[in-house]
Design a protein around this motif. Structure first.
Motif, mmCIF file in Angstrom:
data_model
loop_
_atom_site.group_PDB
_atom_site.id
_atom_site.type_symbol
_atom_site.label_atom_id
_atom_site.label_comp_id
_atom_site.label_asym_id
_atom_site.label_seq_id
_atom_site.Cartn_x
_atom_site.Cartn_y
_atom_site.Cartn_z
ATOM 1 N N GLN A 61 13.633 12.746 -20.741
ATOM 2 C CA GLN A 61 13.451 11.329 -20.936
ATOM 3 C C GLN A 61 14.609 10.567 -20.279
ATOM 4 O OE1 GLN A 61 14.385 13.535 -23.064
ATOM 5 N NE2 GLN A 61 15.763 12.760 -24.635
ATOM 6 N N VAL A 62 14.344 9.296 -20.008
ATOM 7 C CA VAL A 62 15.357 8.465 -19.375
ATOM 8 C C VAL A 62 16.512 8.236 -20.338
ATOM 9 C CG1 VAL A 62 15.837 6.177 -18.448
ATOM 10 C CG2 VAL A 62 13.679 7.322 -17.884
ATOM 11 N N GLN A 63 17.723 8.472 -19.837
ATOM 12 C CA GLN A 63 18.931 8.167 -20.605
ATOM 13 C C GLN A 63 19.894 7.392 -19.723
ATOM 14 O OE1 GLN A 63 20.383 11.938 -22.358
ATOM 15 N NE2 GLN A 63 19.819 11.031 -24.332
ATOM 16 N N LEU A 64 20.447 6.346 -20.290
ATOM 17 C CA LEU A 64 21.458 5.530 -19.629
ATOM 18 C C LEU A 64 22.637 5.404 -20.579
ATOM 19 C CD1 LEU A 64 19.047 2.723 -18.363
ATOM 20 C CD2 LEU A 64 19.981 4.599 -17.003
ATOM 21 N N VAL A 65 23.799 5.844 -20.151
ATOM 22 C CA VAL A 65 24.969 5.866 -21.025
ATOM 23 C C VAL A 65 26.101 5.093 -20.359
ATOM 24 C CG1 VAL A 65 26.632 7.285 -22.250
ATOM 25 C CG2 VAL A 65 24.274 8.091 -21.964
ATOM 26 N N GLU A 66 26.431 3.953 -20.970
ATOM 27 C CA GLU A 66 27.494 3.099 -20.439
ATOM 28 C C GLU A 66 28.848 3.509 -20.992
ATOM 29 O OE1 GLU A 66 23.955 0.213 -21.299
ATOM 30 O OE2 GLU A 66 24.952 1.910 -22.278
ATOM 31 N N SER A 67 29.871 3.233 -20.222
ATOM 32 C CA SER A 67 31.245 3.450 -20.671
ATOM 33 C C SER A 67 32.164 2.497 -19.914
ATOM 34 C CB SER A 67 31.679 4.896 -20.443
ATOM 35 O OG SER A 67 31.639 5.221 -19.062
ATOM 36 N N GLY A 68 33.388 2.356 -20.414
ATOM 37 C CA GLY A 68 34.380 1.560 -19.704
ATOM 38 C C GLY A 68 34.681 0.196 -20.291
ATOM 39 N N GLY A 69 33.974 -0.188 -21.334
ATOM 40 C CA GLY A 69 34.258 -1.475 -21.949
ATOM 41 C C GLY A 69 35.567 -1.456 -22.714
ATOM 42 N N GLY A 70 35.961 -2.632 -23.197
ATOM 43 C CA GLY A 70 37.183 -2.727 -23.964
ATOM 44 C C GLY A 70 37.694 -4.146 -24.047
ATOM 45 N N LEU A 71 38.937 -4.257 -24.474
ATOM 46 C CA LEU A 71 39.604 -5.556 -24.610
ATOM 47 C C LEU A 71 40.500 -5.766 -23.392
ATOM 48 C CD1 LEU A 71 40.488 -8.060 -26.257
ATOM 49 C CD2 LEU A 71 42.216 -6.585 -27.332
ATOM 50 N N VAL A 72 40.385 -6.918 -22.765
ATOM 51 C CA VAL A 72 41.193 -7.230 -21.586
ATOM 52 C C VAL A 72 41.595 -8.686 -21.659
ATOM 53 C CG1 VAL A 72 39.159 -7.784 -20.187
ATOM 54 C CG2 VAL A 72 41.275 -7.040 -19.068
ATOM 55 N N GLN A 73 42.747 -9.003 -21.108
ATOM 56 C CA GLN A 73 43.222 -10.376 -21.089
ATOM 57 C C GLN A 73 42.517 -11.173 -19.993
ATOM 58 O OE1 GLN A 73 47.494 -10.416 -20.729
ATOM 59 N NE2 GLN A 73 47.801 -9.726 -22.839
ATOM 60 N N PRO A 74 42.438 -12.482 -20.152
ATOM 61 C CA PRO A 74 41.868 -13.315 -19.076
ATOM 62 C C PRO A 74 42.581 -13.056 -17.755
ATOM 63 C CG PRO A 74 42.127 -14.601 -21.065
ATOM 64 C CD PRO A 74 42.783 -13.279 -21.339
ATOM 65 N N GLY A 75 41.784 -12.973 -16.698
ATOM 66 C CA GLY A 75 42.315 -12.652 -15.386
ATOM 67 C C GLY A 75 42.368 -11.176 -15.082
ATOM 68 N N GLY A 76 42.111 -10.353 -16.076
ATOM 69 C CA GLY A 76 42.163 -8.910 -15.896
ATOM 70 C C GLY A 76 40.888 -8.339 -15.315
ATOM 71 N N SER A 77 40.870 -7.010 -15.202
ATOM 72 C CA SER A 77 39.747 -6.304 -14.595
ATOM 73 C C SER A 77 39.303 -5.142 -15.478
ATOM 74 C CB SER A 77 40.151 -5.746 -13.224
ATOM 75 O OG SER A 77 40.502 -6.770 -12.323
ATOM 76 N N LEU A 78 38.039 -4.806 -15.350
ATOM 77 C CA LEU A 78 37.461 -3.624 -15.973
ATOM 78 C C LEU A 78 36.420 -3.056 -15.027
ATOM 79 C CD1 LEU A 78 36.723 -4.556 -19.710
ATOM 80 C CD2 LEU A 78 38.374 -2.866 -18.911
ATOM 81 N N ARG A 79 36.216 -1.750 -15.104
ATOM 82 C CA ARG A 79 35.108 -1.133 -14.385
ATOM 83 C C ARG A 79 34.219 -0.411 -15.390
ATOM 84 N NH1 ARG A 79 34.489 3.376 -9.572
ATOM 85 N NH2 ARG A 79 35.012 4.852 -11.232
ATOM 86 N N LEU A 80 32.987 -0.835 -15.432
ATOM 87 C CA LEU A 80 31.992 -0.188 -16.268
ATOM 88 C C LEU A 80 31.263 0.874 -15.470
ATOM 89 C CD1 LEU A 80 30.395 -3.277 -18.051
ATOM 90 C CD2 LEU A 80 32.475 -2.021 -18.646
ATOM 91 N N SER A 81 30.876 1.938 -16.162
ATOM 92 C CA SER A 81 30.086 3.004 -15.555
ATOM 93 C C SER A 81 28.825 3.219 -16.376
ATOM 94 C CB SER A 81 30.870 4.312 -15.502
ATOM 95 O OG SER A 81 32.054 4.181 -14.742
ATOM 96 N N CYS A 82 27.781 3.661 -15.709
ATOM 97 C CA CYS A 82 26.536 3.999 -16.375
ATOM 98 C C CYS A 82 26.028 5.307 -15.789
ATOM 99 C CB CYS A 82 25.504 2.898 -16.196
ATOM 100 S SG CYS A 82 23.848 3.317 -16.776
ATOM 101 N N ALA A 83 26.027 6.337 -16.606
ATOM 102 C CA ALA A 83 25.519 7.636 -16.197
ATOM 103 C C ALA A 83 24.044 7.726 -16.531
ATOM 104 C CB ALA A 83 26.297 8.740 -16.898
ATOM 105 N N ALA A 84 23.237 8.024 -15.522
ATOM 106 C CA ALA A 84 21.789 8.050 -15.685
ATOM 107 C C ALA A 84 21.256 9.472 -15.619
ATOM 108 C CB ALA A 84 21.131 7.198 -14.600
ATOM 109 N N SER A 85 20.200 9.735 -16.370
ATOM 110 C CA SER A 85 19.551 11.037 -16.325
ATOM 111 C C SER A 85 18.100 10.887 -16.739
ATOM 112 C CB SER A 85 20.266 12.037 -17.244
ATOM 113 O OG SER A 85 20.226 11.596 -18.585
#
Length: 115
Positions: free
Chosen positions: A1-25
């Motif tokens: 079955q389709v699975q999508l699993v996100e990761s990489g979120g969190g708390l960041v200050q304004p002006g900062g950066s984050l990279r989210l990932s999504c592993a699909a199967s």
């Protein structure tokens, strides 16, 4: 079955950066377009980035120039690079794909932009 699993979120200050990932199967990742959506409290879920199976991308004006979607078909993974984050970017971010009859969602990852 389709699975999508996100990761990489969190708390960041304004002006900062984050990279989210999504592993699909569970499906042939390389032939499907992929999307990132977000939903803030009390608001409707909205599209923030789209990438076709061949790598063409789209983002709405609200995030254009700050968010970049990309994919690695060898790893069955889609990414969302988020730069210059603002408090209004605070939301749960969802990875998604759609067949001709159904849209699939991951469980979401929380992004909070705050001092």
């Amino acid at each position: 079955q389709v699975q999508l699993v996100e990761s990489g979120g969190g708390l960041v200050q304004p002006g900062g950066s984050l990279r989210l990932s999504c592993a699909a199967s569970g499906f042939t990742f390389s032939v499907y377009a992929m999307d990132w959506y977000r939903q803030a409290p009390g608001k409707e879920r909205e599209l923030v980035a789209h990438i076709t199976n061949i790598g063409s991308t789209y983002s709405p004006d609200s995030v254009k120039g700050r968010f970049t979607i990309s994919r690695d078909n060898a790893k069955n993974t889609v990414y969302l690079q988020m730069n210059s984050l603002k408090p209004e970017d605070t939301a749960v971010y969802y990875c998604s794909t759609a067949s001709s009859t159904f849209r699939y969602w991951g469980q979401g990852t929380q992004v909070t932009v705050s001092l």
